[in-house]
Design a protein around this motif. Structure first.
Motif, PDB file in Angstrom:
ATOM      1  N   LYS A  55       8.408  -5.399   1.340  1.00  0.00           N
ATOM      2  CA  LYS A  55       7.858  -6.649   1.022  1.00  0.00           C
ATOM      3  C   LYS A  55       6.792  -6.788   0.024  1.00  0.00           C
ATOM      4  N   MET A  56       6.194  -5.397  -0.242  1.00  0.00           N
ATOM      5  CA  MET A  56       5.045  -5.496  -1.283  1.00  0.00           C
ATOM      6  C   MET A  56       5.780  -5.326  -2.794  1.00  0.00           C
ATOM      7  N   LYS A  57       7.260  -5.561  -2.775  1.00  0.00           N
ATOM      8  CA  LYS A  57       7.903  -5.510  -4.419  1.00  0.00           C
ATOM      9  C   LYS A  57       7.373  -6.969  -4.827  1.00  0.00           C
ATOM     10  N   SER A  58       7.213  -8.005  -4.195  1.00  0.00           N
ATOM     11  CA  SER A  58       6.995  -9.213  -4.812  1.00  0.00           C
ATOM     12  C   SER A  58       5.476  -9.463  -4.300  1.00  0.00           C
ATOM     13  N   TRP A  59       4.580  -9.794  -5.275  1.00  0.00           N
ATOM     14  CA  TRP A  59       3.157 -10.276  -4.806  1.00  0.00           C
ATOM     15  C   TRP A  59       3.134 -11.563  -4.360  1.00  0.00           C
ATOM     16  N   LYS A  60       2.708 -11.570  -2.820  1.00  0.00           N
ATOM     17  CA  LYS A  60       2.289 -12.751  -2.131  1.00  0.00           C
ATOM     18  C   LYS A  60       1.004 -12.560  -1.584  1.00  0.00           C
ATOM     19  N   ASN A  63       0.303 -11.063   1.662  1.00  0.00           N
ATOM     20  CA  ASN A  63       0.379  -9.697   1.868  1.00  0.00           C
ATOM     21  C   ASN A  63      -0.677  -8.886   1.515  1.00  0.00           C
ATOM     22  N   PHE A  64      -1.764  -9.430   1.221  1.00  0.00           N
ATOM     23  CA  PHE A  64      -3.139  -8.634   0.837  1.00  0.00           C
ATOM     24  C   PHE A  64      -4.406  -9.370   1.880  1.00  0.00           C
ATOM     25  N   PRO A  65      -5.081  -8.285   2.188  1.00  0.00           N
ATOM     26  CA  PRO A  65      -5.232  -6.926   1.768  1.00  0.00           C
ATOM     27  C   PRO A  65      -4.270  -5.970   2.363  1.00  0.00           C
ATOM     28  N   PHE A  66      -3.964  -5.128   1.641  1.00  0.00           N
ATOM     29  CA  PHE A  66      -3.249  -3.792   1.806  1.00  0.00           C
ATOM     30  C   PHE A  66      -3.504  -2.491   1.822  1.00  0.00           C
ATOM     31  N   ILE A  67      -3.857  -1.842   2.795  1.00  0.00           N
ATOM     32  CA  ILE A  67      -4.490  -0.531   3.034  1.00  0.00           C
ATOM     33  C   ILE A  67      -3.435   0.228   3.568  1.00  0.00           C
ATOM     34  N   PRO A  68      -2.763   1.298   3.235  1.00  0.00           N
ATOM     35  CA  PRO A  68      -2.080   2.332   3.815  1.00  0.00           C
ATOM     36  C   PRO A  68      -2.724   2.974   5.056  1.00  0.00           C
ATOM     37  N   SER A  69      -2.101   3.182   6.274  1.00  0.00           N
ATOM     38  CA  SER A  69      -2.750   3.940   7.388  1.00  0.00           C
ATOM     39  C   SER A  69      -2.729   5.550   7.001  1.00  0.00           C
ATOM     40  N   VAL A 178      -7.141   1.514  -3.970  1.00  0.00           N
ATOM     41  CA  VAL A 178      -7.076   0.437  -2.907  1.00  0.00           C
ATOM     42  C   VAL A 178      -7.653  -0.853  -3.760  1.00  0.00           C
ATOM     43  N   ILE A 179      -8.967  -0.421  -4.098  1.00  0.00           N
ATOM     44  CA  ILE A 179      -9.697  -1.681  -5.094  1.00  0.00           C
ATOM     45  C   ILE A 179      -8.912  -2.286  -6.269  1.00  0.00           C
ATOM     46  N   GLY A 180      -8.224  -1.222  -6.923  1.00  0.00           N
ATOM     47  CA  GLY A 180      -7.271  -2.029  -7.901  1.00  0.00           C
ATOM     48  C   GLY A 180      -6.064  -2.750  -7.445  1.00  0.00           C
ATOM     49  N   ILE A 181      -5.373  -2.119  -6.659  1.00  0.00           N
ATOM     50  CA  ILE A 181      -4.217  -2.538  -6.308  1.00  0.00           C
ATOM     51  C   ILE A 181      -4.367  -4.099  -5.560  1.00  0.00           C
ATOM     52  N   ASN A 182      -5.326  -3.978  -4.572  1.00  0.00           N
ATOM     53  CA  ASN A 182      -5.633  -5.326  -3.902  1.00  0.00           C
ATOM     54  C   ASN A 182      -6.367  -6.246  -4.652  1.00  0.00           C
ATOM     55  N   LEU A 183      -7.482  -6.074  -5.437  1.00  0.00           N
ATOM     56  CA  LEU A 183      -8.273  -7.081  -6.295  1.00  0.00           C
ATOM     57  C   LEU A 183      -7.328  -7.712  -7.469  1.00  0.00           C
ATOM     58  N   THR A 184      -6.779  -6.716  -8.334  1.00  0.00           N
ATOM     59  CA  THR A 184      -6.114  -6.801  -9.259  1.00  0.00           C
ATOM     60  C   THR A 184      -4.774  -7.875  -8.946  1.00  0.00           C
ATOM     61  N   ASN A 594     -13.702  -1.663   3.753  1.00  0.00           N
ATOM     62  CA  ASN A 594     -14.519  -2.693   4.222  1.00  0.00           C
ATOM     63  C   ASN A 594     -14.860  -3.718   3.027  1.00  0.00           C
ATOM     64  N   PHE A 595     -15.261  -2.884   1.996  1.00  0.00           N
ATOM     65  CA  PHE A 595     -15.563  -4.005   0.924  1.00  0.00           C
ATOM     66  C   PHE A 595     -14.296  -4.448   0.346  1.00  0.00           C
ATOM     67  N   THR A 596     -13.168  -3.704   0.339  1.00  0.00           N
ATOM     68  CA  THR A 596     -11.813  -4.455  -0.106  1.00  0.00           C
ATOM     69  C   THR A 596     -11.621  -5.671   0.779  1.00  0.00           C
ATOM     70  N   ASN A 597     -11.587  -5.410   1.977  1.00  0.00           N
ATOM     71  CA  ASN A 597     -11.145  -6.586   2.732  1.00  0.00           C
ATOM     72  C   ASN A 597     -11.973  -7.685   2.716  1.00  0.00           C
ATOM     73  N   LYS A 598     -13.220  -7.438   2.724  1.00  0.00           N
ATOM     74  CA  LYS A 598     -14.212  -8.519   2.422  1.00  0.00           C
ATOM     75  C   LYS A 598     -13.730  -9.314   0.940  1.00  0.00           C
ATOM     76  N   SER A 599     -13.678  -8.652  -0.101  1.00  0.00           N
ATOM     77  CA  SER A 599     -13.549  -9.183  -1.462  1.00  0.00           C
ATOM     78  C   SER A 599     -12.077  -9.959  -1.400  1.00  0.00           C
TER      79      SER A 599
END
Length: 718
Positions: A55-60, A63-69, A178-184, A594-599
């Protein structure tokens, strides 16, 4: 049998040379009870988001935040087409893994660079899949000269000792992912209209952009002010003249011109007395040895055509050729354990210098100081003197060599003389100050022929009478702060916004060495280059300034912590503490997650605004010719000229960023492609040789007989 893994083929060759191994096989050297193989930097990389979940092939936005386990790795992607594996990396990785499993291999040695990135490269290859059932050691070197390689192999450490270094490397890699993929992704969806390059958001990128933005704003908001000075010319009884600047209440700059004009009129022809004279001998020490940031700053400010990224590449080349020590260092001093080695290097380098009799080796705290060394000593030459270098290499090598030799030359000395001249008229409240300077000992300044300007004052004594023979009121305007250059920006990044002068603050230097900075010596140049590449900053001569997109991003992006130098400095400090075993990887990553989720939540809730509109690029569907592989139609795409039957499996492509053509400063054009397809060769004008000379040639693009790839061939017209 010992297996040694080097970070690059050139380093593997250095190790093989030191061990006198000549036999080269496919992907490794073998001989004298050693196998020496190599990586090409990173052979594996983190999964893309879409590799974890389709599902991450398309940016929606949902789908975010996305942090792999669990973070997973794959073979490095082809830089031309990220949907495909890099064939060279896959092949070399298979060779290394086969060598690791060889029954006669008893010991594995990681000889990657001695930093957190080098540790990560080695460990990601050696431990891929599962830890090998063989002991793994670490070769920790600061240079690749034969003597140091042999010495290093005799003093290897267990790779388990490097666990904190590996944890720091992994933490940096996962945090930036994590910061780059999510916030970008979220910022691009929120603030960009149209498909194109994403709005790049990064842990180090944003605060660096903010430094330039803040300086631009200071300049924009600067209001110039006029000020004035009164300069008088005095004459001694021996008819010698000197000048003095009027000072009143410790102030020599005055806002009122009228006041100084009145004073100027009233003092004409007056007598005066020397009421104070100070003569002081002062010492000038040479600048400290280079760390990477200082080297980059020195070269980029002194020579045209250099960027900090280019300086790093040239220094890395000199390091791999064994002519300098490890360049990616933050230290400006040498370890005390290498005193004897340093003395030998100095002896070799001083042999042919015209001032060699003035060079004297001494062990001083200014040069040898463990407290000022973090992981790697400052950059100095090795005992191997280069015979042939490129012009760029020669320039950088000479800078490093000269800075090294300066440390062992006499300290420069000058004499500073100051007068205070008081008018006999008591109505004048202030007095006139004069300063002179005479160089007594040139010392280390000889190395780079640094000219000191002498300002010579006449010989006078206290209570001598002098005459005021002339004066003038001079007009001045306050100047705005200067725009950042790569030199000044690197210094701000290195000190996390705290500017300092040499010898001024041991506490500040300590904060730099403990990792409280923006980025690392190895990544700062890359950050500046990326800011240019993504269009956030531009250059005017050597000055750096924000583009409209860069300004809009700073003023719109709602996650203000990412612009905060203190916040970024603390993250970098966290990585430095992990490296020293003072902090845990998981605690650091929890802060980042935590910073990424909040951002992400903050960006989603922010006001809607488009700051970047990407115009859709229309690519002509003109048929350029017939595909030589399958007979299909060749048309132009965004990244290259390819076959219309690509969905059926035809992979024939001439890439627009073709590496072979790039070495000759060319890109394929529609005209060139048409000629290649119709005539099997194209006449190309304006190719550039390695030495910078222009030439013309016939180029053909032919399929290799033993695989599916195509290669370029060149012919010249008789």
């Amino acid at each position: 049998m010992k297996l040694i893994l080097a970070e690059k083929p050139s380093v593997a060759k250095n190790i093989a040379d030191a061990l006198k191994i000549k036999t080269k096989k496919d992907g490794y050297f073998e001989g004298n009870d050693y196998l020496i193989t190599w990586a090409f930097g990173h052979l594996v990389e983190l999964y893309d988001a879409k590799d974890y979940d389709s599902k991450m092939k398309s940016w929606k936005m949902d789908n975010f935040p996305f942090i792999p386990s669990t973070f997973k790795y794959k073979v490095k992607s082809n830089p031309k087409d990220r949907s495909q594996t890099d064939g060279g990396a896959a092949k070399q990785l298979k060779i290394v893994q086969t060598l690791i499993k060889r029954p006669d291999v008893e010991i594995i040695v990681s000889a990657c660079d001695y930093d957190r990135e080098g540790q990560l490269i080695g460990d990601s290859i050696i431990y891929r899949g599962a830890a090998p059932p063989k002991p793994v050691y670490r070769l920790l070197l600061n240079e690749w000269t034969p003597k140091e390689v042999i010495k290093g192999l005799e003093n290897m450490q267990s790779n388990q000792m490097m666990r904190p270094l590996r944890d720091a490397g992994i933490s940096r890699q996962w945090a930036d992912w994590v910061i780059g993929i999510n916030l970008t992704s979220v910022a691009t969806l929120k603030y960009q209209k149209g498909k194109g390059k994403a709005l790049n958001i990064g842990r180090v990128l944003m605060p660096t952009l903010k430094i330039i933005y803040d300086r631009d704003k200071e300049i924009d908001n600067f209001v110039p002010e006029d000020y004035f000075k009164l300069i008088a010319t005095f004459q001694t009884k021996e008819k010698k003249e000197y000048q003095g600047t009027y000072v009143e209440n410790k102030e020599e700059k005055f806002k009122s011109k009228e006041t100084l004009e009145q004073l100027h009129q009233s003092i004409q022809g007056k007598q005066a007395t020397i009421i104070d004279k100070q003569v002081e001998k002062k010492k000038e020490f040479p600048p400290f040895l280079f760390n990477l940031s200082n080297l980059q700053g020195y070269v980029t400010s002194k020579f045209k055509g250099f960027t900090s990224d280019k300086v790093l590449k040239v220094a890395q080349s000199l390091y791999e050729k064994k002519f300098i020590t490890y360049p990616r260092t933050s230290s400006t001093a040498l370890e005390e354990s290498i005193v004897a080695k340093t003395a030998n290097v100095l002896k070799v380098l001083a042999e042919d210098l015209p001032y060699k009799d003035e060079i004297k080796f001494m062990k001083t705290k200014r040069v040898f100081n463990n407290a000022k060394v973090e992981s790697h000593s400052a950059i100095i030459p090795t005992y191997l003197v280069p015979k042939r270098l490129t012009s760029d290499e020669q320039l950088v090598y000479t800078a490093i060599k000269n800075r090294f030799i300066m440390q062992f030359m006499p300290i420069a000395e000058y004499e500073e003389t100051s007068f205070k001249t008081k008018l006999a008229d008591d109505i004048v409240k202030g007095l006139f100050t004069s300063k002179g300077k005479v160089q007594l000992i040139e010392g280390w300044k000889k190395v780079e022929k640094i000219q000191s300007k002498d300002t010579i004052l006449p010989f006078v004594q206290v209570n001598d009478s002098v005459s005021l023979v002339d004066s003038e009121v001079t007009s001045h305007v306050t100047k705005p702060p200067k725009r950042h250059t790569e030199k000044t920006l690197l210094r701000v990044m290195e000190t996390c916004g705290r500017s300092y002068k040499e010898d001024e603050s041991e506490e500040l230097l300590g904060s730099i060495l403990t990792g409280f900075s923006i980025g690392t010596p190895a990544t700062r140049a890359e950050t500046i280059k990326k800011l240019k590449d993504v269009g956030y900053i531009t250059t005017e001569s050597k000055n750096l300034l924000c583009t409209e997109l860069g300004r809009d991003l700073v003023e719109t992006f709602p996650v203000q912590e990412l612009f905060d130098l203190e916040f970024t400095g603390r993250l970098e400090k966290g990585l430095a503490d992990i490296q020293k075993g003072k902090a845990s990887k998981q605690e650091f990553l929890n802060i980042v997650f935590n910073f990424t989720n909040k951002s992400v939540a903050t960006i989603k809730d922010a006001d809607e605004r488009i700051i970047n509109e990407v115009a859709s690029q229309k690519i002509s569907k003109e048929v350029l010719g017939t595909c030589p592989q399958c007979g299909g139609k060749i048309i132009e795409g965004y990244k290259g000229f390819g076959c219309s039957n690509w969905k059926k499996g035809c992979k024939f492509t001439i890439w627009k960023n073709d590496k072979y053509l790039a070495t000759m400063r060319k890109k394929p054009t529609k005209t060139m492609v048409k000629q290649l397809l119709s005539n099997k060769k194209a006449y190309v004008k304006g190719l550039t040789s390695k030495k910078g000379k222009k030439f013309n040639a016939y180029l053909s693009y032919e399929k290799n007989p033993d695989n599916a790839y195509y290669s370029w061939k060149m012919e010249f017209n008789d």
